[in-house]
Design a protein around this motif. Structure first.
Motif, PDB file in Angstrom:
ATOM      1  N   MET A 204       1.114 -45.916  15.916  1.00 26.90           N
ATOM      2  CA  MET A 204       1.509 -44.558  15.537  1.00 26.90           C
ATOM      3  C   MET A 204       0.419 -43.536  15.860  1.00 26.90           C
ATOM      4  O   MET A 204       0.734 -42.367  16.061  1.00 26.90           O
ATOM      5  N   THR A 208       1.525 -40.395  18.032  1.00 25.28           N
ATOM      6  CA  THR A 208       1.630 -39.087  17.377  1.00 25.28           C
ATOM      7  C   THR A 208       0.888 -38.013  18.176  1.00 25.28           C
ATOM      8  O   THR A 208       1.334 -36.861  18.219  1.00 25.28           O
ATOM      9  N   ASN A 212       2.624 -34.625  19.486  1.00 21.79           N
ATOM     10  CA  ASN A 212       2.070 -33.276  19.303  1.00 21.79           C
ATOM     11  C   ASN A 212       2.111 -32.480  20.594  1.00 21.79           C
ATOM     12  O   ASN A 212       2.530 -31.327  20.615  1.00 21.79           O
ATOM     13  N   TRP A 218       6.098 -34.306  12.911  1.00 22.32           N
ATOM     14  CA  TRP A 218       6.791 -35.088  11.878  1.00 22.32           C
ATOM     15  C   TRP A 218       7.556 -34.164  10.938  1.00 22.32           C
ATOM     16  O   TRP A 218       8.695 -34.425  10.590  1.00 22.32           O
ATOM     17  N   GLN A 398      -3.428 -37.314  14.399  1.00 24.37           N
ATOM     18  CA  GLN A 398      -2.664 -38.528  14.700  1.00 24.37           C
ATOM     19  C   GLN A 398      -2.021 -39.103  13.443  1.00 24.37           C
ATOM     20  O   GLN A 398      -1.500 -40.199  13.458  1.00 24.37           O
ATOM     21  N   GLY A 409       4.712 -44.060   8.409  1.00 22.78           N
ATOM     22  CA  GLY A 409       4.267 -44.314   9.780  1.00 22.78           C
ATOM     23  C   GLY A 409       4.451 -45.772  10.167  1.00 22.78           C
ATOM     24  O   GLY A 409       4.892 -46.089  11.271  1.00 22.78           O
TER      25      GLY A 409
END
Lengths: 447, 298
Positions: A204, A208, A212, A218, A398, A409
């Motif tokens: 994750m 992530t 972004n 999220w 992250q 996550g």
């Protein structure tokens, strides 16, 4: 052969099968000893080796180390600190846990210790790192052991042979194209290594940062879950497809350690991961030493996408040995320890990325010159408060800085890991992810 | 015997009984209480009585529901396959041949390996697509172009099951071997004299005699495999649909920090295990009764 008696046999079988393994805890409880719980990263293993002959010799304080893999260490720490059991005086916590733990009153504030201990030189700590270990009340609750960001590492020799140059700030599309071209450049070599092992701190984390920079998030600022939004989906599909097409073998079980192994053994040509890996790849006994190039984290819609992370030492509030614990933290996070590692183990193994002074040491630059500038730039440029294209409800690049993220996550990453294995689709994984994220968002909207 | 005399006989045993109740039942009682509470360790402010909410969550959470299914499949497959393999090995070991003791010891070895070490061995030394023994053997047999499957990714549950079957087959073999050794030999001899084929002897004499031992192996095996955590945790980290109930409980407890829901899930697992264990105890007691009736043949 004499036949066995049933009764005896049954008893033996039951005894044998119920033998259970207890989990070992910290050892000594002596006045002059402290218990430290650490993640099993190589830098911590070096610390464990050096502690007895240096720290204990100088201070007379024995250090009992418990060292565990990342996923397990987090669980055990939250376990011990939340119950304030005081089994461990010091633990490695990250910039994810520090503000949350501090808010719950589980950590000892370190400002007084820092003020007394002038040799520690708090002003030398890199600003984004120091800020990320400061809680909402403005006090510092942990001291960094090493700091890291993320960047792209690649086999310069392999890419040069193909006539490929990597730009200083590549886009993800360029990286995907290069991965396709160098896939199979050498026998058994894949294009790129990207983590696929389930876990909020494994798969994750890099994913992530990709989300972004693709423009996804999220949560929106007013706590609406956005896991199945087009940008999040596009980023995830890009990541999954890249790993499936040109990624490492065994990707659904590959985490940081497996990718490090693949890169060192020449099984992959590129690797997007933590800057801390560079020092391990450039270590004296590494077969790929001197063959590497480094570039900033790949981007799409943002200027940078590098993460910010630090493993830091926090002192448990319930600890009865806070002074001895501080002595240990001050030693491990201090300038002197960096020098000790440099002189005894080699300057490439220094726990870097936390102090400005590290990047002014000629010996360090001689060993880590190939990536020092890129790593420092990535850490200094990280913006945990504004990592994407929209405002966020909680800090973190992250990760999302809320207590629920470890579970959220991890659960979402299990679906995505299954998509990498080909046993489910990204759509299905993210639909489930949205359901889980929405439950978390609803809870926060209610507060 | 008067009541006083009976108590005089019981009294010395009472401390042991009280101690046993304390160490076995108190933790479970505490778990029951916590399972009715709203308690997330990362949110210490919000702690209170939740009623049956946690149990509702356990039965409505799709992850936990699929964990129940995974647990049933995993347990059934591992127990049945180990039983069949164990039966085959036990029948072979029942014959006399040179070096029987050595072979028996070697066959028991997998059962003596620490479960988490066995799981690590399977994950890295055998399954790993880059340096594992399986893909290495394929290359060695079929040359450079041999297929190199990613075992764990392509068949995650089978991969976990295989490592558990390897561990549990010796256990089944031991139980069934004990059963075979206690077979009345005179009946077998009489059947042979009457012209029964080996298959008929197996079908009508050996198998009925082994029935109870098969049941015992299946039940004991089920109790332990239902609780297996090491293989799932180590080989797949619960990914790819291999999370069984113990792993789901672990995740709820350690990663979601939800003590209430984890306790509720734990209670459900315990109730399920008690049902299985009740059957197991019945089988054991019937075996012991029979032993008392017939005596053991040397």
């Amino acid at each position: 052969m004499k036949s066995l008696r049933y009764g005896g046999l049954l008893a033996a079988v039951l005894m044998a099968t119920t033998a259970c393994a207890g989990a070992g805890g910290g050892g000594g409880t002596g006045e002059n000893s402290i218990n430290v719980l650490m993640v099993n990263n190589p830098q911590m293993q070096d610390l464990q080796k050096l502690a007895a002959d240096n720290f204990t010799k100088d201070t007379g304080i024995t250090v009992n180390f418990t060292v565990l893999p990342e996923n397990d260490v987090r669980d055990k720490i939250s376990q011990d600190f939340s119950s304030q059991a005081g089994q461990y005086d010091v633990a490695t916590i990250s910039n994810y846990e520090t503000p949350i733990y501090a808010r719950n009153g589980w950590l000892t504030p370190l400002d007084d210790h820092v003020a007394e201990d002038t040799a520690f030189d708090q002003g030398d700590i890199l600003e984004p790192i120091r800020r990320s270990l400061t809680a909402a009340d403005g006090k510092v609750y942990a001291q960094p052991f090493y700091g890291e960001s993320s960047f792209l590492m690649y086999r310069k020799d392999v890419l040069d042979a193909q006539g490929i140059t990597v730009p200083e700030r590549p886009t993800w599309q360029q990286v995907a194209d290069i991965a396709a071209r160098v896939d199979g450049a050498q026998p058994g070599m894949k294009g790129i290594c990207l983590r696929g092992q389930p876990g909020w701190g494994q798969l994750m984390a890099p994913l992530t940062t990709v989300v972004n920079t693709f423009g996804g998030t999220w949560f929106t600022e007013d706590w609406q879950a956005r896991v199945n939004a087009p940008e999040f989906k596009q980023a995830t599909e890009f990541y999954v497809n890249l790993v499936r097409a040109h990624g490492e073998a065994g990707a659904p079980q590959a985490g940081f350690a497996e990718c490090l192994n693949n890169m060192t053994q020449g099984k992959v040509a590129m690797w997007y991961d933590a800057t801390v890996a560079a020092g391990l790849l450039e270590a004296a006994d590494s077969p790929v030493r001197g063959k590497l190039g480094f570039a900033q984290a790949p981007v799409v819609r943002t200027d940078s996408s590098a993460w910010l992370y630090t493993w830091a030492f926090g002192i448990q509030k319930a600890s009865k040995k806070a002074d001895n614990a501080w002595k240990f933290v001050s030693w491990a996070s201090g300038k002197g320890y960096e020098e000790l590692v440099g002189k005894s183990l080699g300057w490439s193994r220094v726990p870097d990325g936390k102090r400005r002074s590290t990047y002014q040491r000629p010996e360090y630059l001689a060993a880590s010159g190939s990536f020092a500038a890129q790593a420092e730039a990535a850490i200094a440029g990280a913006k945990p408060d504004d990592p994407g294209v929209q405002a966020r409800p909680a800090a973190g690049i992250q990760f999302v800085g809320i207590p629920e993220f470890t579970d959220l996550g991890t659960r979402v990453s299990q679906g995505i890991s299954a998509a990498i294995a080909g046993s489910t689709t990204v759509d299905e994984a993210l639909a489930e992810g949205q359901r889980l994220a929405e439950a978390v968002a609803a809870k926060h909207r209610g507060n | 015997m008067t009541a006083a005399a009976r108590w005089a006989r019981r009294a010395p045993l009472l401390p042991a009984l009280v101690f046993t109740i304390l160490v076995t039942q108190l933790p479970f009682a505490a778990t029951l209480v916590i399972s009715l509470m709203r308690w997330n360790s990362l949110d210490p402010a919000d702690r209170g009585f939740a009623g049956a909410d946690n149990y509702v969550a356990v039965f409505t959470d799709p992850d936990l529901r699929s964990a129940v299914g995974t647990t049933v499949v995993l347990t059934a497959v591992v127990v049945l396959v180990s039983l069949l393999l164990g039966l085959g090995l036990a029948l072979l070991l029942d014959r006399r041949f040179a070096g029987r003791g050595v072979v028996r010891t070697m066959l028991i070895a997998p059962f003596l390996v620490v479960p988490v070490a066995a799981a690590l061995l399977w994950k890295h030394a055998l399954y790993n697509p880059e340096y594992g023994l399986f893909n290495g053997a394929l290359t060695w047999l079929f040359g450079e172009g041999a297929p190199q499957p990613e075992w764990i990714s392509e068949m995650p549950l089978t991969a976990v099951e295989a490592s558990l079957v390897w561990q549990w087959t010796p256990f089944m073999m031991l139980i069934l071997l004990a059963g075979l050794q206690s077979r009345p030999q005179d009946a077998v001899e009489a059947a042979r004299v009457d012209g029964a084929t080996p298959w008929q002897v197996f079908r009508h004499l050996t198998l009925p005699h082994l029935r109870q031992y098969l049941e015992l192996g299946a039940l004991l095996g089920s109790i332990y495999v239902v609780q297996n955590f090491d293989a799932v945790f180590t080989i797949t980290s619960g990914g790819l649909g291999t999370a069984n109930l113990p792993y789901a409980v672990y995740q709820t407890f350690y990663q979601a920090h939800d003590y209430g829901r984890a306790s509720a899930a734990g209670v459900v697992v315990v109730l399920g295990s008690i049902v299985i264990a009740t059957f197991a105890l019945r089988v054991v007691s019937s075996l012991l009764r029979e032993e008392g009736r017939t005596g053991v043949r040397a």
